[in-house]
Design a protein around this motif. Structure first.
Motif, PDB file in Angstrom:
ATOM      1  N   HIS A   1       0.826  -1.201   0.000  1.00  0.00           N
ATOM      2  CA  HIS A   1       0.000   0.000   0.000  1.00  0.00           C
ATOM      3  C   HIS A   1       0.864   1.256   0.000  1.00  0.00           C
ATOM      4  CE1 HIS A   1      -2.485   3.134   2.070  1.00  0.00           C
ATOM      5  NE2 HIS A   1      -3.272   2.793   1.059  1.00  0.00           N
ATOM      6  N   THR A   2       1.920   1.239   0.829  1.00  0.00           N
ATOM      7  CA  THR A   2       2.804   2.407   0.881  1.00  0.00           C
ATOM      8  C   THR A   2       3.451   2.645  -0.483  1.00  0.00           C
ATOM      9  OG1 THR A   2       3.286   1.705   3.109  1.00  0.00           O
ATOM     10  CG2 THR A   2       4.645   3.474   2.230  1.00  0.00           C
ATOM     11  N   MET A   3       3.895   1.571  -1.117  1.00  0.00           N
ATOM     12  CA  MET A   3       4.521   1.713  -2.427  1.00  0.00           C
ATOM     13  C   MET A   3       3.547   2.337  -3.421  1.00  0.00           C
ATOM     14  SD  MET A   3       6.634  -1.721  -3.067  1.00  0.00           S
ATOM     15  CE  MET A   3       8.370  -1.780  -2.686  1.00  0.00           C
ATOM     16  N   LEU A   4       2.317   1.852  -3.400  1.00  0.00           N
ATOM     17  CA  LEU A   4       1.317   2.372  -4.334  1.00  0.00           C
ATOM     18  C   LEU A   4       0.991   3.826  -4.021  1.00  0.00           C
ATOM     19  CD1 LEU A   4      -1.393  -0.350  -4.852  1.00  0.00           C
ATOM     20  CD2 LEU A   4      -0.045   0.790  -6.584  1.00  0.00           C
ATOM     21  N   ARG A   5       0.887   4.134  -2.717  1.00  0.00           N
ATOM     22  CA  ARG A   5       0.494   5.488  -2.321  1.00  0.00           C
ATOM     23  C   ARG A   5       1.572   6.499  -2.707  1.00  0.00           C
ATOM     24  NH1 ARG A   5       1.269   8.024   2.175  1.00  0.00           N
ATOM     25  NH2 ARG A   5       2.061   6.146   3.191  1.00  0.00           N
ATOM     26  N   THR A   6       2.827   6.128  -2.443  1.00  0.00           N
ATOM     27  CA  THR A   6       3.903   7.064  -2.759  1.00  0.00           C
ATOM     28  C   THR A   6       4.256   7.025  -4.235  1.00  0.00           C
ATOM     29  OG1 THR A   6       5.495   5.365  -2.207  1.00  0.00           O
ATOM     30  CG2 THR A   6       4.944   6.922  -0.469  1.00  0.00           C
ATOM     31  N   GLY A   7       3.765   6.010  -4.944  1.00  0.00           N
ATOM     32  CA  GLY A   7       4.055   5.922  -6.373  1.00  0.00           C
ATOM     33  C   GLY A   7       5.469   5.480  -6.647  1.00  0.00           C
ATOM     34  N   TYR A   8       6.052   4.736  -5.719  1.00  0.00           N
ATOM     35  CA  TYR A   8       7.426   4.257  -5.868  1.00  0.00           C
ATOM     36  C   TYR A   8       7.592   3.504  -7.181  1.00  0.00           C
ATOM     37  CZ  TYR A   8      11.588   1.471  -4.881  1.00  0.00           C
ATOM     38  OH  TYR A   8      12.814   0.860  -4.950  1.00  0.00           O
ATOM     39  N   LYS A   9       8.490   3.988  -8.027  1.00  0.00           N
ATOM     40  CA  LYS A   9       8.784   3.381  -9.328  1.00  0.00           C
ATOM     41  C   LYS A   9       7.576   3.346 -10.261  1.00  0.00           C
ATOM     42  CE  LYS A   9      12.895   0.632  -8.812  1.00  0.00           C
ATOM     43  NZ  LYS A   9      13.583  -0.510  -9.341  1.00  0.00           N
ATOM     44  N   LEU A  10       6.489   3.990  -9.870  1.00  0.00           N
ATOM     45  CA  LEU A  10       5.302   3.965 -10.727  1.00  0.00           C
ATOM     46  C   LEU A  10       4.992   5.346 -11.264  1.00  0.00           C
ATOM     47  CD1 LEU A  10       2.837   1.663  -8.767  1.00  0.00           C
ATOM     48  CD2 LEU A  10       4.113   1.126 -10.825  1.00  0.00           C
ATOM     49  N   LYS A  11       5.071   6.351 -10.363  1.00  0.00           N
ATOM     50  CA  LYS A  11       4.770   7.710 -10.801  1.00  0.00           C
ATOM     51  C   LYS A  11       6.076   8.463 -10.999  1.00  0.00           C
ATOM     52  CE  LYS A  11       0.592   7.624  -8.025  1.00  0.00           C
ATOM     53  NZ  LYS A  11      -0.072   8.156  -6.828  1.00  0.00           N
ATOM     54  N   ALA A  12       6.077   9.398 -11.920  1.00  0.00           N
ATOM     55  CA  ALA A  12       7.294  10.151 -12.211  1.00  0.00           C
ATOM     56  C   ALA A  12       7.582  11.118 -11.070  1.00  0.00           C
ATOM     57  CB  ALA A  12       7.131  10.927 -13.497  1.00  0.00           C
TER      58      ALA A  12
END
Lengths: 299, 272
Positions: free
Chosen positions: B261-272
């Motif tokens: 969840h944290t990865m998705l929320r912070t956009g780690y490696k997903l959002k620019a």
């Protein structure tokens, strides 16, 4: 990559090669004859050795580029099998044929990894080429069916043997690996990977999708490899299955290969040699016929 | 720039309450349809694989009956086989779809949608749970066909199965987010995940592991608790304390879901 045929033709062609001396002034003696030969269709003897070798190299490089997945992964998986089987059964099944269980198991596991990888190499290469459409690059060049089948089979064998060797070397750290009859080890390793490379070729030509491939691997190759005496001596099998097991060609390759290591087998290794030679002859012929007729390959 | 006045009846910005139910529902439907296309043809694969393992182990063990705390060898093995199949599929289910979306760049459709990280994660986890559960049922039916009894504690079995599925679905999400190529993902699967699952007591009891460092390492593997708890629920016999297993299972699953969840929320490696 500079050995492809188009490069060779261009190098001597004054129209496309500005550095060529052939077009300026009088050509040096002897150039003309050589030029006329390079501009015509490439000629080669009864066997296109260059084509054969290039196709073989292409197939080997294909798996070697992803060696983590194609060599290291099978090594780890096979070691896991060794671990779980010896941990689960090592204490209760102490010996098979008077041999410690792990030592009985090791040759079977090496063979299993070899056959799975020889099969995977030819089949996945052909299916990927067909789906991506670059199979045409292999069908167009002046490579005949025999050369085609030879190159693919040899590359499949190469992967099988590379994986088998790696598995064997790593296993030797955990299980004492002794070779009783070297000829049997070499023969059955080569024959089994050749056989599975041919089956892979046939399956790869037949399959239209990855799903088909997965189905063959799941429902044909894995059951045959599992149920052919890798993990147990077939003497364990109850009445009808014991006889049925003798019709499974995978049984002979594992039995013969194991004979090479521990010097004991369920049947005569010479029967195994006969079965392997026959199966290889049949399967290579089938594969060759498929390529020759272009079934599912050419329009 | 003046906005043209929308004609009446044209939808404005969509409004929704604290949870975007429509979004979750749409994502779930999409994932389920895709799961079916992706894995539908191979739905019986794990059941066959588990049956093969069962047959091979049985034949290899022969007349020798290993001492497995009062369980027959098959009774010991079958729950492990079910759980191993379920865990592998749960991982593949989330990892493959996210990796595919990521490489096809269609993941931005999801990131751009008005959905919170929790909603996206819920969509993924629920669809993975559905398909893995189905796989678990097919494998269990195959095992029952081979002579496994009906679970002693069905609810407890469900608890361990669900926590295991969610754990591996969350690991799948994390692995897919961290990996940049298929190579990386399949590397994580072959070199970390499969060893963790295979060496978690799926196929052999704790006391067959040599004492000392190996035994300690073995017990550090949290998956041991899921397998053991599930085995207890199915057969009524366990090597470790069931309450401990339940707590460890719950804690490990929640931790991994929180990381995902944290990865998705912070956009780690997903959002620019």
């Amino acid at each position: 990559m500079s050995t492809s045929s188009s490069d060779k033709i261009e190098a001597g062609d004054p129209a496309t090669d500005p550095h060529s001396t052939a077009g300026r002034g009088a050509p040096p003696r002897g150039t003309r004859r050589r030029l006329s030969r390079t501009l015509g269709p490439r000629s080669f003897g009864p066997v296109n050795w260059l084509g054969l070798w290039s196709l073989y190299l292409k197939e080997v490089r294909r798996f070697w580029n992803v060696a983590t997945q194609t060599v290291a992964a099978p090594v780890i998986t096979t070691l896991l099998f060794l671990a779980i089987f010896t941990l689960a059964l090592g204490r209760s099944v102490e010996t098979v044929h008077g041999i410690p269980f792990a030592q009985f198991l090791a040759p079977g596991l090496i063979m299993m990894s070899m056959v799975q990888n020889s099969f995977a190499n030819t089949s996945s290469s052909l299916v990927i080429s067909k789906i991506q459409g670059n199979i045409i690059d292999v069908l167009m060049p002046p490579i005949n069916s025999t050369e085609f089948v030879t190159a693919y089979a040899a590359a499949g064998m190469t992967r099988g043997i590379v994986v088998g060797l790696s598995v064997g070397i790593v296993m030797a750290f955990f299980v004492p690996v002794e070779i009783a009859h070297l000829w049997a080890v070499v023969f059955f390793a080569a024959a089994a990977s050749m056989m599975l490379a041919s089956i892979g070729m046939i399956a790869g030509i037949w399959a239209d999708k990855f799903d088909h491939m997965a189905a063959i691997t799941n429902f044909v190759i894995t059951p045959f490899a599992f149920l052919s005496g890798t993990f147990y001596s077939i003497e364990r099998l109850p009445a009808p299955f014991y006889e049925i097991a003798h019709f499974n060609p995978f049984f002979y390759m594992i039995d013969g290969f194991r004979y090479g290591f521990i010097g004991q087998s369920d049947t005569s290794p010479w029967l195994g040699v006969g079965v392997m030679v026959m199966m290889n002859a049949i399967l290579l012929t089938v594969a060759w016929r498929m390529v020759e007729r272009g079934w599912k390959l050419k329009a | 720039m003046t906005q043209p006045v929308p004609p009446s009846g044209t939808p404005q910005t969509r409004r929704f309450g604290p949870v975007n139910w429509l979004g979750v529902q749409a994502l779930l439907a999409r994932e389920l349809i895709r799961e079916w296309r992706f894995f539908g043809p191979s739905i019986l694969g794990p059941a066959l694989q588990a049956s093969l393992f069962a047959a091979v182990f049985r034949l290899a063990a022969g007349d020798h009956v290993p001492n497995l705390g009062g369980l027959s060898f098959f009774e010991f093995l079958a729950p492990g086989l079910i759980l191993a199949a379920v865990m592998q599929r749960a991982f593949q289910s989330t990892a493959y779809t996210i990796m595919f979306d990521k490489l096809e760049a269609s993941l931005s459709d999801l990131i751009g949608a008005p959905m919170s990280a929790a909603e996206v994660l819920a969509g993924w986890l629920i669809s993975a749970t559905a398909i893995s559960f189905l796989i678990g049922v097919t494998v269990a039916l195959a095992m029952i066909f081979f002579g496994l009894g009906v679970p002693v504690y069905p609810l407890l079995a469900l608890y361990f199965a669900l926590t295991a599925i969610l754990l591996f679905a969350a690991i799948g999400v994390i692995s897919a987010i961290v990996s940049t190529k298929w190579d990386g993902l399949s590397g994580k699967e072959t070199f970390m995940l499969v060893p963790l699952v295979f060496l978690s007591g799926t196929f052999f009891p704790v006391d067959s592991v040599p004492e000392g460092i190996w035994r300690t390492l073995f017990q550090l593997n949290p998956i041991v608790y899921y397998v053991d708890g599930f085995r207890y629920a199915v057969t009524g016999t366990a090597a470790t304390d069931v309450v401990t297993a339940m707590i460890v299972a719950c804690a490990a699953t929640l931790t991994l879901i929180a990381i995902a969840h944290t990865m998705l929320r912070t956009g780690y490696k997903l959002k620019a």
